[in-house]
Design an enzyme around this catalytic site. Structure first.
Site, PDB file in Angstrom:
ATOM      1  N   THR A 294       0.914  -1.225  -0.013  1.00  0.00           N
ATOM      2  CA  THR A 294      -0.035  -0.108  -0.059  1.00  0.00           C
ATOM      3  C   THR A 294       0.933   1.350   0.072  1.00  0.00           C
ATOM      4  O   THR A 294       2.089   1.200   0.464  1.00  0.00           O
ATOM      5  CB  THR A 294      -0.978  -0.070   1.159  1.00  0.00           C
ATOM      6  OG1 THR A 294      -1.419   1.302   1.380  1.00  0.00           O
ATOM      7  CG2 THR A 294      -0.229  -0.342   2.579  1.00  0.00           C
ATOM      8  N   ASP A 295       0.241   2.283  -0.424  1.00  0.00           N
ATOM      9  CA  ASP A 295       1.107   3.801  -0.451  1.00  0.00           C
ATOM     10  C   ASP A 295       0.920   4.335   1.022  1.00  0.00           C
ATOM     11  O   ASP A 295       1.705   5.138   1.208  1.00  0.00           O
ATOM     12  CB  ASP A 295       0.230   4.707  -1.400  1.00  0.00           C
ATOM     13  CG  ASP A 295      -1.014   4.977  -0.854  1.00  0.00           C
ATOM     14  OD1 ASP A 295      -1.885   4.357  -0.097  1.00  0.00           O
ATOM     15  OD2 ASP A 295      -1.830   6.056  -1.461  1.00  0.00           O
ATOM     16  N   GLU A 296       0.265   3.499   1.861  1.00  0.00           N
ATOM     17  CA  GLU A 296       0.126   4.142   3.397  1.00  0.00           C
ATOM     18  C   GLU A 296       1.351   3.780   3.980  1.00  0.00           C
ATOM     19  O   GLU A 296       1.875   4.605   5.106  1.00  0.00           O
ATOM     20  CB  GLU A 296      -0.713   3.346   3.966  1.00  0.00           C
ATOM     21  CG  GLU A 296      -2.106   3.693   3.515  1.00  0.00           C
ATOM     22  CD  GLU A 296      -3.509   3.313   4.239  1.00  0.00           C
ATOM     23  OE1 GLU A 296      -3.475   3.134   5.418  1.00  0.00           O
ATOM     24  OE2 GLU A 296      -4.548   3.026   3.424  1.00  0.00           O
TER      25      GLU A 296
ATOM     26  N   TYR B 196      -1.615  -0.446  10.911  1.00  0.00           N
ATOM     27  CA  TYR B 196      -1.867  -1.291   9.665  1.00  0.00           C
ATOM     28  C   TYR B 196      -0.620  -0.810   8.644  1.00  0.00           C
ATOM     29  O   TYR B 196       0.054  -1.923   8.336  1.00  0.00           O
ATOM     30  CB  TYR B 196      -3.336  -0.730   9.012  1.00  0.00           C
ATOM     31  CG  TYR B 196      -3.180  -1.090   7.224  1.00  0.00           C
ATOM     32  CD1 TYR B 196      -3.201  -2.157   7.135  1.00  0.00           C
ATOM     33  CD2 TYR B 196      -3.268  -0.178   6.451  1.00  0.00           C
ATOM     34  CE1 TYR B 196      -3.056  -2.672   5.752  1.00  0.00           C
ATOM     35  CE2 TYR B 196      -3.245  -0.266   5.199  1.00  0.00           C
ATOM     36  CZ  TYR B 196      -3.275  -1.655   4.706  1.00  0.00           C
ATOM     37  OH  TYR B 196      -3.291  -1.864   3.362  1.00  0.00           O
TER      38      TYR B 196
ATOM     39  N   LYS C  78       2.628  -3.380   7.344  1.00  0.00           N
ATOM     40  CA  LYS C  78       2.735  -3.651   5.761  1.00  0.00           C
ATOM     41  C   LYS C  78       4.107  -3.186   5.405  1.00  0.00           C
ATOM     42  O   LYS C  78       4.706  -3.751   4.659  1.00  0.00           O
ATOM     43  CB  LYS C  78       1.871  -2.550   4.924  1.00  0.00           C
ATOM     44  CG  LYS C  78       0.245  -2.937   4.960  1.00  0.00           C
ATOM     45  CD  LYS C  78       0.028  -4.737   4.422  1.00  0.00           C
ATOM     46  CE  LYS C  78       0.216  -4.736   3.019  1.00  0.00           C
ATOM     47  NZ  LYS C  78      -0.213  -5.963   2.376  1.00  0.00           N
TER      48      LYS C  78
HETATM   49  P1  NAD Z   1      -9.494  -7.410   2.423  1.00  0.00           P
HETATM   50  O1  NAD Z   1      -9.496  -7.200   3.724  1.00  0.00           O
HETATM   51  O2  NAD Z   1     -10.842  -7.143   1.448  1.00  0.00           O
HETATM   52  O3  NAD Z   1      -9.066  -8.805   1.911  1.00  0.00           O
HETATM   53  C1  NAD Z   1      -8.114  -9.535   2.589  1.00  0.00           C
HETATM   54  C2  NAD Z   1      -8.194 -11.150   2.244  1.00  0.00           C
HETATM   55  O4  NAD Z   1      -7.127 -11.911   3.020  1.00  0.00           O
HETATM   56  C3  NAD Z   1      -9.563 -11.933   3.018  1.00  0.00           C
HETATM   57  O5  NAD Z   1     -10.024 -12.694   2.038  1.00  0.00           O
HETATM   58  C4  NAD Z   1      -9.285 -12.443   4.347  1.00  0.00           C
HETATM   59  O6  NAD Z   1      -9.837 -13.630   4.284  1.00  0.00           O
HETATM   60  C5  NAD Z   1      -7.872 -12.921   3.840  1.00  0.00           C
HETATM   61  N1  NAD Z   1      -7.073 -13.290   5.290  1.00  0.00           N
HETATM   62  C6  NAD Z   1      -6.688 -12.318   6.166  1.00  0.00           C
HETATM   63  N2  NAD Z   1      -6.008 -12.817   6.994  1.00  0.00           N
HETATM   64  C7  NAD Z   1      -5.463 -14.149   6.472  1.00  0.00           C
HETATM   65  C8  NAD Z   1      -4.763 -14.964   6.979  1.00  0.00           C
HETATM   66  N3  NAD Z   1      -4.133 -15.209   8.150  1.00  0.00           N
HETATM   67  N4  NAD Z   1      -4.416 -16.256   6.181  1.00  0.00           N
HETATM   68  C9  NAD Z   1      -4.959 -16.211   4.917  1.00  0.00           C
HETATM   69  N5  NAD Z   1      -5.692 -15.224   4.562  1.00  0.00           N
HETATM   70  C10 NAD Z   1      -6.160 -14.233   5.241  1.00  0.00           C
HETATM   71  O7  NAD Z   1      -8.199  -6.494   1.561  1.00  0.00           O
HETATM   72  P2  NAD Z   1      -8.101  -6.063   0.302  1.00  0.00           P
HETATM   73  O8  NAD Z   1      -8.556  -4.551   0.104  1.00  0.00           O
HETATM   74  O9  NAD Z   1      -8.438  -6.732  -0.880  1.00  0.00           O
HETATM   75  O10 NAD Z   1      -6.489  -5.806   0.239  1.00  0.00           O
HETATM   76  C11 NAD Z   1      -5.484  -6.943  -0.439  1.00  0.00           C
HETATM   77  C12 NAD Z   1      -4.046  -6.354  -0.336  1.00  0.00           C
HETATM   78  O11 NAD Z   1      -4.030  -5.431  -0.972  1.00  0.00           O
HETATM   79  C13 NAD Z   1      -3.732  -6.253   1.192  1.00  0.00           C
HETATM   80  O12 NAD Z   1      -2.648  -6.754   1.295  1.00  0.00           O
HETATM   81  C14 NAD Z   1      -3.671  -4.853   1.325  1.00  0.00           C
HETATM   82  O13 NAD Z   1      -2.714  -4.347   2.309  1.00  0.00           O
HETATM   83  C15 NAD Z   1      -3.368  -4.398  -0.142  1.00  0.00           C
HETATM   84  N6  NAD Z   1      -3.841  -2.790  -0.578  1.00  0.00           N
HETATM   85  C16 NAD Z   1      -5.266  -2.640  -0.371  1.00  0.00           C
HETATM   86  C17 NAD Z   1      -5.463  -1.356  -0.794  1.00  0.00           C
HETATM   87  C18 NAD Z   1      -7.219  -1.067  -0.742  1.00  0.00           C
HETATM   88  O14 NAD Z   1      -7.472   0.147  -1.062  1.00  0.00           O
HETATM   89  N7  NAD Z   1      -8.154  -1.905  -0.274  1.00  0.00           N
HETATM   90  C19 NAD Z   1      -5.000  -0.530  -1.485  1.00  0.00           C
HETATM   91  C20 NAD Z   1      -3.305  -0.673  -1.409  1.00  0.00           C
HETATM   92  C21 NAD Z   1      -3.097  -2.186  -1.186  1.00  0.00           C
HETATM   93  P1  TYD Z   2     -10.639   3.967   4.407  1.00  0.00           P
HETATM   94  O1  TYD Z   2     -11.849   3.549   3.288  1.00  0.00           O
HETATM   95  O2  TYD Z   2     -10.651   3.318   5.593  1.00  0.00           O
HETATM   96  O3  TYD Z   2      -9.221   3.847   3.745  1.00  0.00           O
HETATM   97  P2  TYD Z   2      -7.679   4.284   4.265  1.00  0.00           P
HETATM   98  O4  TYD Z   2      -7.761   5.149   5.719  1.00  0.00           O
HETATM   99  O5  TYD Z   2      -6.870   3.195   4.238  1.00  0.00           O
HETATM  100  O6  TYD Z   2      -7.461   5.408   3.248  1.00  0.00           O
HETATM  101  O7  TYD Z   2     -10.661   5.717   4.786  1.00  0.00           O
HETATM  102  C1  TYD Z   2     -10.656   6.391   3.418  1.00  0.00           C
HETATM  103  C2  TYD Z   2     -10.655   7.808   4.072  1.00  0.00           C
HETATM  104  O8  TYD Z   2     -12.036   8.149   4.576  1.00  0.00           O
HETATM  105  C3  TYD Z   2      -9.899   7.930   5.368  1.00  0.00           C
HETATM  106  O9  TYD Z   2      -9.195   9.390   5.425  1.00  0.00           O
HETATM  107  C4  TYD Z   2     -10.734   7.828   6.411  1.00  0.00           C
HETATM  108  C5  TYD Z   2     -12.080   8.362   6.009  1.00  0.00           C
HETATM  109  N1  TYD Z   2     -13.368   7.776   6.569  1.00  0.00           N
HETATM  110  C6  TYD Z   2     -14.397   8.594   7.070  1.00  0.00           C
HETATM  111  O10 TYD Z   2     -14.212   9.775   7.098  1.00  0.00           O
HETATM  112  N2  TYD Z   2     -15.343   7.806   7.552  1.00  0.00           N
HETATM  113  C7  TYD Z   2     -15.475   6.660   7.840  1.00  0.00           C
HETATM  114  O11 TYD Z   2     -16.498   5.952   8.135  1.00  0.00           O
HETATM  115  C8  TYD Z   2     -14.371   5.718   7.307  1.00  0.00           C
HETATM  116  C9  TYD Z   2     -14.659   4.218   7.385  1.00  0.00           C
HETATM  117  C10 TYD Z   2     -13.489   6.308   6.752  1.00  0.00           C
END
Ligand code: NAD
Ligand code: TYD
Length: 348
Positions: A131-133, A156, A160
């Site tokens: 992630t970019d975070e 988090y 990562k």
């Molecule tokens: P998500 O939470 O929707 O899915 C995570 C999946 O991992 C789930 O299916 C869960 O059951 C599985 N999981 C969790 N713990 C586990 C374990 N101990 N063993 C096996 N499986 C397990 O997450 P996402 O949003 O699809 O993100 C996927 C990846 O992409 C993550 O690594 C996240 O850090 C990265 N990512 C997400 C975003 C975003 O905006 N959602 C952006 C950049 C990177």
């Molecule tokens: P989120 O979807 O949790 O992603 P991330 O924190 O990983 O960027 O949140 C996106 C943005 O929205 C973040 O600045 C937090 C804000 N946010 C709210 O204002 N209200 C909410 O209920 C949630 C879940 C997020």
């Protein structure tokens, strides 16, 4: 035939990656390993579950012996590692779980891959999705580059960052064939409604308050999940070993503007009076350590691998809202049970 392990394939991004790989590479056998936590849902893969090139394994990446055995029993050619605990707010209330899954889980996979591949890394890839975070928080100016120093602020992003460092360490120390990408915020179908966009869509539909943290001025750079899946495909196949690629939509929104856009879109789709849903906006206590702004410079992946987003945010968001409205069963299923108690605790 190549055998590829995708971890976290039942989650939001993982399910899109599984679907894309099965469709695009009929000569791949895809094994989806997922623990099925609250965020993992096999309903996300209903349309492909009977594909003969697909199989699902329920398991925990934190279980060292289980992971070692899985790699012994299957000779994987590649790993696309997405499994993680992924929600910042949950990491604030339960940081240890994030270290277990994101750090210990990643090192278990690295060890098992290294053990199974021996020193023969030819045509093997271990691709870690991040992630970019990890880069921390930006002020008004500037963008995250691949060279930006890590400065994670939440449990988090720290977990990562730690896993990214381990993956890089295995490249330098053991010559493991690794790749990493760091992506901005994703949106699209099948995202668990604890994240901003699906949570707001769900609450607007239910006429529930729309909880905006702080003043709503924090900025995120939003990318359509299918475009992230396309980028993962490109990096997995064409990315250079040991390299990192930043992925982003060049699409910055303050939270409040985004929530207002969602309200307008939903008013139109639900036949509500203009301005009706905006009345639900409620400013709530800010998230602890809330990162101000994320913005990705994605010029490296565009220049070197020819990837760029395929659709505009307006089109992607319209399609996303449409998907949630036409899949109310999915939304109802994932918001029953545990979701209720999480929501009560988080937004009391
Ligand atoms: P998500 O939470 O929707 O899915 C995570 C999946 O991992 C789930 O299916 C869960 O059951 C599985 N999981 C969790 N713990 C586990 C374990 N101990 N063993 C096996 N499986 C397990 O997450 P996402 O949003 O699809 O993100 C996927 C990846 O992409 C993550 O690594 C996240 O850090 C990265 N990512 C997400 C975003 C975003 O905006 N959602 C952006 C950049 C990177
Ligand atoms: P989120 O979807 O949790 O992603 P991330 O924190 O990983 O960027 O949140 C996106 C943005 O929205 C973040 O600045 C937090 C804000 N946010 C709210 O204002 N209200 C909410 O209920 C949630 C879940 C997020």
């Amino acid at each position: 035939m190549k055998k590829i392990l995708i971890t976290g394939g039942a989650g939001f991004i993982g399910s899109h990656v599984v679907r894309l790989f099965l469709k695009k590479y009929p000569n791949y056998e895809i094994v989806n390993l997922d623990k099925l936590t609250y965020a993992g849902n096999l309903e996300n893969l209903k349309d492909i579950e009977s594909n003969p090139n697909y199989s699902f394994v329920k398991g925990d990446i934190v279980d060292e012996d289980f992971i070692m055995n899985l790699f012994q029993e299957n000779k994987f050619d590649g790993v696309v590692h997405l499994a993680a605990e992924s929600h910042v707010d949950r990491s604030i209330s339960n940081p240890t779980e994030f270290i277990k899954t994101n750090v210990m889980g990643t090192i278990n996979l690295l060890n098992a891959a290294r053990n199974s591949w021996g020193n023969d890394f030819e045509n093997k890839v271990f691709y870690h999705i991040s992630t970019d975070e990890v880069y921390g928080s930006l002020g008004k100016e500037g963008f995250f580059l691949e060279e930006t120093p890590y400065d994670p602020r939440s449990p988090y992003s720290s977990s990562k960052a730690s896993s990214d460092h381990l993956v890089r360490a295995y490249f330098y120390t053991y010559g493991m064939p690794v790749k990493i990408s760091n992506c901005s915020n994703n949106y699209g179908s099948h995202q668990f409604p604890e994240k901003l966009i699906p949570l707001m869509i769900h609450n607007i539909q239910q006429n529930k308050p729309l909880p905006v943290y702080g003043e709503g001025l924090n900025i995120r750079d939003w990318l359509w999940v299918n475009d992230h899946a396309r980028a993962i495909d490109v990096v997995f196949h064409d990315g250079v070993l040991g390299e990192t690629y930043n992925i982003g939509g060049n699409n910055e929104w303050t939270n409040i503007d985004l929530v207002k856009l969602l309200c307008q879109t939903m008013d139109r789709k639900l036949g509500r009076k203009e301005g009706e849903s905006e009345k639900l906006i409620t400013y709530v206590t800010d998230r602890a350590g809330h990162d101000m702004r994320y913005a990705i410079d994605a010029s490296k992946i565009k220049r070197e691998l020819g990837w760029e987003p395929s659709i505009t945010f307006e089109k992607g968001l319209e399609d996303t809202v449409e998907w949630y409205l036409s899949n109310s069963d999915w939304l109802n299923n994932v918001t029953s049970g545990d979701y209720q108690s999480y929501y009560e605790k988080q937004y009391k």
